[in-house]
Motif scaffolding. Sequence first.
Motif, short mmCIF file in Angstrom:
data_model
loop_
_atom_site.label_atom_id
_atom_site.label_comp_id
_atom_site.label_asym_id
_atom_site.label_seq_id
_atom_site.Cartn_x
_atom_site.Cartn_y
_atom_site.Cartn_z
N GLY A 1 17.46 -5.39 -4.98
CA GLY A 1 16.56 -4.60 -5.79
C GLY A 1 15.91 -3.49 -5.00
N PHE A 2 15.44 -2.49 -5.73
CA PHE A 2 14.65 -1.42 -5.14
C PHE A 2 13.20 -1.86 -5.09
CE2 PHE A 2 18.24 1.32 -6.54
CZ PHE A 2 18.44 2.03 -5.36
N VAL A 3 12.66 -1.97 -3.89
CA VAL A 3 11.27 -2.42 -3.72
C VAL A 3 10.59 -1.51 -2.70
CG1 VAL A 3 11.83 -4.80 -4.29
CG2 VAL A 3 11.87 -4.09 -1.90
N ALA A 4 9.32 -1.76 -2.45
CA ALA A 4 8.59 -1.00 -1.44
C ALA A 4 8.94 -1.53 -0.05
CB ALA A 4 7.09 -1.09 -1.69
N PHE A 5 9.13 -0.64 0.89
CA PHE A 5 9.44 -1.05 2.26
C PHE A 5 8.37 -2.00 2.79
CE2 PHE A 5 10.04 0.39 6.90
CZ PHE A 5 11.12 -0.46 7.09
N ALA A 6 7.12 -1.77 2.41
CA ALA A 6 6.02 -2.62 2.87
C ALA A 6 6.19 -4.07 2.41
CB ALA A 6 4.69 -2.08 2.36
N GLN A 7 6.84 -4.26 1.27
CA GLN A 7 6.97 -5.60 0.72
C GLN A 7 7.93 -6.49 1.51
OE1 GLN A 7 7.92 -4.09 -3.31
NE2 GLN A 7 6.36 -5.51 -4.03
N ILE A 8 8.77 -5.90 2.32
CA ILE A 8 9.69 -6.73 3.10
C ILE A 8 9.20 -6.85 4.55
CG2 ILE A 8 11.63 -6.22 1.59
CD1 ILE A 8 12.75 -4.37 3.79
N HIS A 9 7.91 -6.67 4.71
CA HIS A 9 7.24 -6.91 5.99
C HIS A 9 6.31 -8.12 5.86
CE1 HIS A 9 8.52 -2.82 6.89
NE2 HIS A 9 8.18 -3.01 8.15
N GLN A 10 6.23 -8.89 6.91
CA GLN A 10 5.28 -9.99 6.98
C GLN A 10 4.67 -9.98 8.39
OE1 GLN A 10 6.85 -13.87 6.09
NE2 GLN A 10 4.83 -14.74 5.77
N ASP A 11 3.36 -9.90 8.42
CA ASP A 11 2.65 -9.83 9.71
C ASP A 11 3.17 -8.68 10.57
OD1 ASP A 11 1.15 -12.10 9.00
OD2 ASP A 11 2.68 -13.43 9.80
N TYR B 1 -13.87 2.97 4.67
CA TYR B 1 -13.17 2.07 5.59
C TYR B 1 -11.66 2.31 5.56
CZ TYR B 1 -11.88 -2.15 8.11
OH TYR B 1 -11.36 -3.01 9.03
N LEU B 2 -11.12 2.67 4.40
CA LEU B 2 -9.68 2.93 4.29
C LEU B 2 -9.23 4.09 5.18
CD1 LEU B 2 -8.99 2.45 0.48
CD2 LEU B 2 -7.86 1.23 2.34
N LYS B 3 -10.18 4.95 5.57
CA LYS B 3 -9.86 6.08 6.43
C LYS B 3 -10.04 5.75 7.92
CE LYS B 3 -11.53 9.34 2.91
NZ LYS B 3 -12.52 10.40 2.62
N SER B 4 -10.51 4.54 8.20
CA SER B 4 -10.79 4.16 9.59
C SER B 4 -9.51 3.89 10.37
CB SER B 4 -11.67 2.91 9.62
OG SER B 4 -10.94 1.77 9.20
N ASP B 5 -9.61 3.93 11.68
CA ASP B 5 -8.47 3.65 12.54
C ASP B 5 -7.96 2.23 12.33
OD1 ASP B 5 -8.61 6.19 13.61
OD2 ASP B 5 -9.71 5.57 15.40
N ALA B 6 -8.88 1.29 12.10
CA ALA B 6 -8.49 -0.11 11.91
C ALA B 6 -7.64 -0.27 10.66
CB ALA B 6 -9.74 -0.99 11.82
N ALA B 7 -8.06 0.36 9.55
CA ALA B 7 -7.29 0.27 8.31
C ALA B 7 -5.95 0.99 8.44
CB ALA B 7 -8.09 0.84 7.16
N ARG B 8 -5.96 2.14 9.08
CA ARG B 8 -4.71 2.89 9.25
C ARG B 8 -3.69 2.12 10.08
NH1 ARG B 8 -7.28 8.93 10.33
NH2 ARG B 8 -7.75 9.41 8.14
N ALA B 9 -4.17 1.37 11.06
CA ALA B 9 -3.26 0.56 11.88
C ALA B 9 -2.58 -0.50 11.03
CB ALA B 9 -4.03 -0.08 13.02
N VAL B 10 -3.32 -1.12 10.13
CA VAL B 10 -2.74 -2.12 9.22
C VAL B 10 -1.72 -1.45 8.30
CG1 VAL B 10 -3.23 -3.72 7.33
CG2 VAL B 10 -4.78 -3.60 9.29
N ILE B 11 -2.07 -0.31 7.75
CA ILE B 11 -1.20 0.40 6.83
C ILE B 11 0.13 0.76 7.50
CG2 ILE B 11 -0.93 2.56 5.53
CD1 ILE B 11 -4.00 2.37 5.00
N ARG B 12 0.06 1.26 8.72
CA ARG B 12 1.29 1.59 9.46
C ARG B 12 2.11 0.36 9.79
NH1 ARG B 12 -2.24 5.31 12.08
NH2 ARG B 12 -2.56 3.81 13.76
N ALA B 13 1.44 -0.76 10.09
CA ALA B 13 2.15 -1.99 10.45
C ALA B 13 2.98 -2.52 9.30
CB ALA B 13 1.14 -3.06 10.90
N TYR B 14 2.61 -2.16 8.08
CA TYR B 14 3.36 -2.61 6.91
C TYR B 14 4.40 -1.58 6.45
CZ TYR B 14 0.81 -6.92 6.15
OH TYR B 14 0.32 -8.20 6.28
N GLY B 15 4.70 -0.61 7.28
CA GLY B 15 5.82 0.28 7.00
C GLY B 15 5.49 1.53 6.23
N TYR B 16 4.21 1.81 6.03
CA TYR B 16 3.86 3.06 5.36
C TYR B 16 3.70 4.19 6.37
CZ TYR B 16 2.54 0.16 1.32
OH TYR B 16 2.55 -0.72 0.28
N ALA B 17 3.89 5.40 5.91
CA ALA B 17 3.54 6.57 6.70
C ALA B 17 2.11 6.94 6.32
CB ALA B 17 4.48 7.72 6.40
#
Length: 251
Positions: free
Chosen positions: A183-193, A234-250
């Motif tokens: 299936g076509f899914v979000a790249f983030a969805q096939i990431h865990q931790d 908080y979504l603009k913080s470095d901490a949140a951005r690190a999580v976002i990148r870790a799940y495969g988002y740009a």
Amino acid sequence: MKPFLRAFAATFALLAAPLAARADEVSVAVAANFTAPMKQIAADFERATGHKAQLAFGSTGKFYAQIKAGAPFQVLLAADDETPTRLVKEGDGVAGSQFTYAIGKLVLWSPKPGLVDDKGEVLRSQRFAHLAVANPRLAPYGLAALETMKALGLADALQPRLVVGESIGQALQFVSSGNAELGFVAFAQIHQDGKLIDGSHWLVPDAYHSPIRQDAVLLDKGKASAAATALLGYLKSDAARAVIRAYGYAR
């Protein structure tokens, strides 16, 4: 209790009282593709600020309808940029609050190793009976999937094999449960931790579909909420951005 202990307890209570008074809850509508990272971000946000985020996950199109019907959401984290823009124009979103919190990536995925090749040629084969996608009328990732199939010249050929979910979360569920082989899914969805899960995948080139710019917006019902404003910050913080990148988002 000894006098010095009573004094300490009283002082602690006075110091803690303002923090408790400032603590608040914010109701957040979150695009299904952002489920895992947002759960982590919400927990980090609560530890950092004392505010609690009450999360609801689903399709952006469905959330739009619910917001227009009066649902008490205070913040929307959409899977596109068009829906927040529309809500601001219609008076349901706060002007100047909208920003891109993530840029999504579309992936063709199967839990079966070796089924999906790194160029997506499996779509031209007879190696599968069902292909899961999100409803393109409700979910931006579903629209991106449809655009990809059209770009490949396969939209008509694949139509009989499509299993359509209300959201990208449901599309993933169809594949994970075996109701669709891929299936076509979000790249983030096939990431865990922060790591790719087992299976096989093709990361769809950006040129095959419109950019998946995921925007956040403060809704009218949240404009007086300190917690809503704090969460968007908080979504603009470095901490949140690190999580976002870790799940495969740009981002």
